[in-house]
Design a protein around this motif. Structure first.
Motif, PDB file in Angstrom:
ATOM      1  N   ASP A   1       0.841  -1.200   0.000  1.00 16.83           N
ATOM      2  CA  ASP A   1       0.000   0.000   0.000  1.00 16.83           C
ATOM      3  C   ASP A   1       0.875   1.249   0.000  1.00 16.83           C
ATOM      4  O   ASP A   1       1.843   1.351   0.771  1.00 16.83           O
ATOM      5  CB  ASP A   1      -0.902   0.019   1.233  1.00 16.83           C
ATOM      6  N   VAL A   2       0.540   2.198  -0.840  1.00 16.11           N
ATOM      7  CA  VAL A   2       1.312   3.441  -0.932  1.00 16.11           C
ATOM      8  C   VAL A   2       1.049   4.287   0.303  1.00 16.11           C
ATOM      9  O   VAL A   2      -0.107   4.552   0.679  1.00 16.11           O
ATOM     10  CB  VAL A   2       0.941   4.214  -2.207  1.00 16.11           C
ATOM     11  N   THR A   3       2.135   4.743   0.948  1.00 17.44           N
ATOM     12  CA  THR A   3       2.015   5.552   2.157  1.00 17.44           C
ATOM     13  C   THR A   3       2.457   6.997   1.946  1.00 17.44           C
ATOM     14  O   THR A   3       1.970   7.901   2.624  1.00 17.44           O
ATOM     15  CB  THR A   3       2.863   4.948   3.291  1.00 17.44           C
ATOM     16  N   LEU A   4       3.401   7.214   1.038  1.00 15.02           N
ATOM     17  CA  LEU A   4       3.937   8.560   0.812  1.00 15.02           C
ATOM     18  C   LEU A   4       4.418   8.677  -0.625  1.00 15.02           C
ATOM     19  O   LEU A   4       5.124   7.793  -1.120  1.00 15.02           O
ATOM     20  CB  LEU A   4       5.098   8.856   1.769  1.00 15.02           C
TER      21      LEU A   4
ATOM     22  N   ARG B   1      -2.541  15.280   1.891  1.00 13.22           N
ATOM     23  CA  ARG B   1      -3.002  13.902   1.936  1.00 13.22           C
ATOM     24  C   ARG B   1      -3.845  13.605   0.705  1.00 13.22           C
ATOM     25  O   ARG B   1      -4.634  14.441   0.262  1.00 13.22           O
ATOM     26  CB  ARG B   1      -3.824  13.647   3.207  1.00 13.22           C
TER      27      ARG B   1
ATOM     28  N   SER C   1      -6.770   8.532  -1.025  1.00  8.94           N
ATOM     29  CA  SER C   1      -6.442   7.150  -0.693  1.00  8.94           C
ATOM     30  C   SER C   1      -5.946   6.997   0.738  1.00  8.94           C
ATOM     31  O   SER C   1      -5.888   5.893   1.275  1.00  8.94           O
ATOM     32  CB  SER C   1      -5.358   6.642  -1.644  1.00  8.94           C
ATOM     33  N   GLY C   2      -5.554   8.115   1.347  1.00  8.28           N
ATOM     34  CA  GLY C   2      -4.969   8.096   2.681  1.00  8.28           C
ATOM     35  C   GLY C   2      -3.470   8.321   2.680  1.00  8.28           C
ATOM     36  O   GLY C   2      -2.890   8.647   3.726  1.00  8.28           O
ATOM     37  N   ALA C   3      -2.817   8.159   1.524  1.00  2.00           N
ATOM     38  CA  ALA C   3      -1.377   8.385   1.431  1.00  2.00           C
ATOM     39  C   ALA C   3      -1.063   9.870   1.584  1.00  2.00           C
ATOM     40  O   ALA C   3      -1.876  10.739   1.256  1.00  2.00           O
ATOM     41  CB  ALA C   3      -0.850   7.874   0.094  1.00  2.00           C
TER      42      ALA C   3
ATOM     43  N   HIS D   1       6.733   5.547  -1.630  1.00  4.71           N
ATOM     44  CA  HIS D   1       6.984   4.717  -0.457  1.00  4.71           C
ATOM     45  C   HIS D   1       5.748   3.867  -0.177  1.00  4.71           C
ATOM     46  O   HIS D   1       4.621   4.376  -0.230  1.00  4.71           O
ATOM     47  CB  HIS D   1       7.288   5.597   0.747  1.00  4.71           C
ATOM     48  N   GLY D   2       5.968   2.603   0.112  1.00  7.67           N
ATOM     49  CA  GLY D   2       4.862   1.701   0.401  1.00  7.67           C
ATOM     50  C   GLY D   2       5.126   0.876   1.642  1.00  7.67           C
ATOM     51  O   GLY D   2       6.221   0.920   2.230  1.00  7.67           O
ATOM     52  N   THR D   3       4.144   0.100   2.023  1.00  4.13           N
ATOM     53  CA  THR D   3       4.286  -0.724   3.219  1.00  4.13           C
ATOM     54  C   THR D   3       5.296  -1.844   3.034  1.00  4.13           C
ATOM     55  O   THR D   3       5.850  -2.356   4.014  1.00  4.13           O
ATOM     56  CB  THR D   3       2.921  -1.330   3.601  1.00  4.13           C
TER      57      THR D   3
END
Length: 340
Positions: free
Chosen positions: A146-149, A223, A226-228, A249-251
């Motif tokens: 999952d993409v975070t940033l 933000r 998607s939440g990223a 960046h992802g999980t």
């Protein structure tokens, strides 16, 4: 439609000569039949190199039945009025980024083209950069979880053009702004294309070139829906060559695209993968990646006309980028975050 799509080109400045000209030289499915510039000598030389006709008044193209589509390579403040004239004249229109300097005008052009059954979009070369395409493929395969940033950086050397008050680049009435509208147009399109819509943002900007009226550094962060999280940084006061950098960046991993690194796109799987792996299909082309991708956008637009199919760059996404740009300037002016 059979044969090559016949274009008129308006604006033969630096970016036309470095990039757009490549598409018409290749002459695969498209041709320039008329080229236009206020500089008569530039128009004549360019026309001769393409076997085209030259002119200095773009209005001559409005009623020219040979011209099926126009490629507008103009200062930002001219985009809306000129594009609208050509759409009303029944021509397909490809326009350089940003689509306009006003979000309502961008939406108006998209709706006008749709109502007339014409092809219209922004020539957003981001869509045609192999490293970004490879990054999106890897993300869609789940390579980084999952993409975070998402972080982008566009940097280049605009000291000379921003320092000349006679040029439109550093004037508010010519460009509509600095890094946020100029470089940010690329990054906000990339966010929409690859990751979806922005939910909220805040922006800062500053200026190092004192004689310029526009910002030459900015950062817009916030933000995604998607939440990223995301950050979009742009600088026109880098002494180096133009570059674009993307970090996703992802999980489970990290993708880094940087046109100055060889290879330009790398995938890192997990926290112990220090070496990483090159993403396939991404060649190191530091001198040509930008120009080839711009030419590819023109060729893609011609195919969409010839095949009567949607453009690869959705016009709605080009208009969306202008909307985000407008809200970023609102955040700079108020010092407050903005919710979309």
């Amino acid at each position: 439609m059979t044969g090559s799509v016949r274009f008129g080109v308006v604006g033969l400045g630096e970016i036309y000569q470095l990039a757009h000209h490549l598409a018409y030289q290749r002459a695969d499915g498209l041709e320039a039949v008329v080229v236009c510039d206020l500089d008569e000598d530039v128009a004549a030389r360019t026309a001769e190199s393409l076997g085209a006709e030259a002119c200095t008044d773009y209005r001559r193209l409005l009623e020219d039945e040979r011209v099926q589509a126009v490629d507008l390579v103009l200062p930002h403040n001219m985009h809306y009025e000129v594009a609208r004239e050509f759409l009303e004249a029944g021509k397909h229109v490809l326009i350089e980024k940003p689509m306009t300097v006003d979000a309502a005008h961008a939406r108006e052009l998209v709706d006008l083209a749709a109502g007339k059954g014409l092809k219209f979009t922004v020539n957003e070369n981001t869509r045609f950069i192999p490293a970004y395409q490879a990054a999106l493929d890897a993300i869609n395969r789940g390579e980084i979880g999952d993409v975070t940033l998402v972080r982008t950086l566009i940097s280049g050397n605009e000291f000379e053009r921003l320092g000349d008050p006679k040029l439109w680049k550093g004037r508010q009435d010519g460009s509509g702004g600095g890094t946020i509208i100029d470089a940010g147009a690329h990054s906000f399109y990339l966010l929409k294309w690859m990751f979806g819509e922005v939910a909220s943002l805040r922006a800062l900007s500053d200026r190092l070139v004192d004689v310029s009226q526009v910002e030459d550094w900015s950062i817009v962060c916030g933000r995604m829906r998607s939440g990223a999280l995301f950050s979009v940084e742009s600088s026109f006061t880098s002494g180096g060559p133009w570059n674009e950098r993307l970090e996703v960046h992802g999980t489970d991993g990290l993708i880094v695209v940087d046109q100055h690194q060889n290879p330009p796109a790398m995938l890192f799987r997990g926290k112990r993968d220090h070496e990483g792996s090159p993403l396939p299909g991404t060649a190191y082309e530091p001198r040509t990646w930008k120009y080839n991708s711009i030419a590819a956008g023109i060729e893609s637009f011609a195919r969409s006309i010839a095949n009567d199919e949607p453009a690869d760059v959705a016009p709605e996404d080009g208009a969306y980028a202008v909307r985000v740009i407008e809200l970023a300037y609102e955040s700079v002016a108020t010092g407050s975050p903005v919710t979309l």
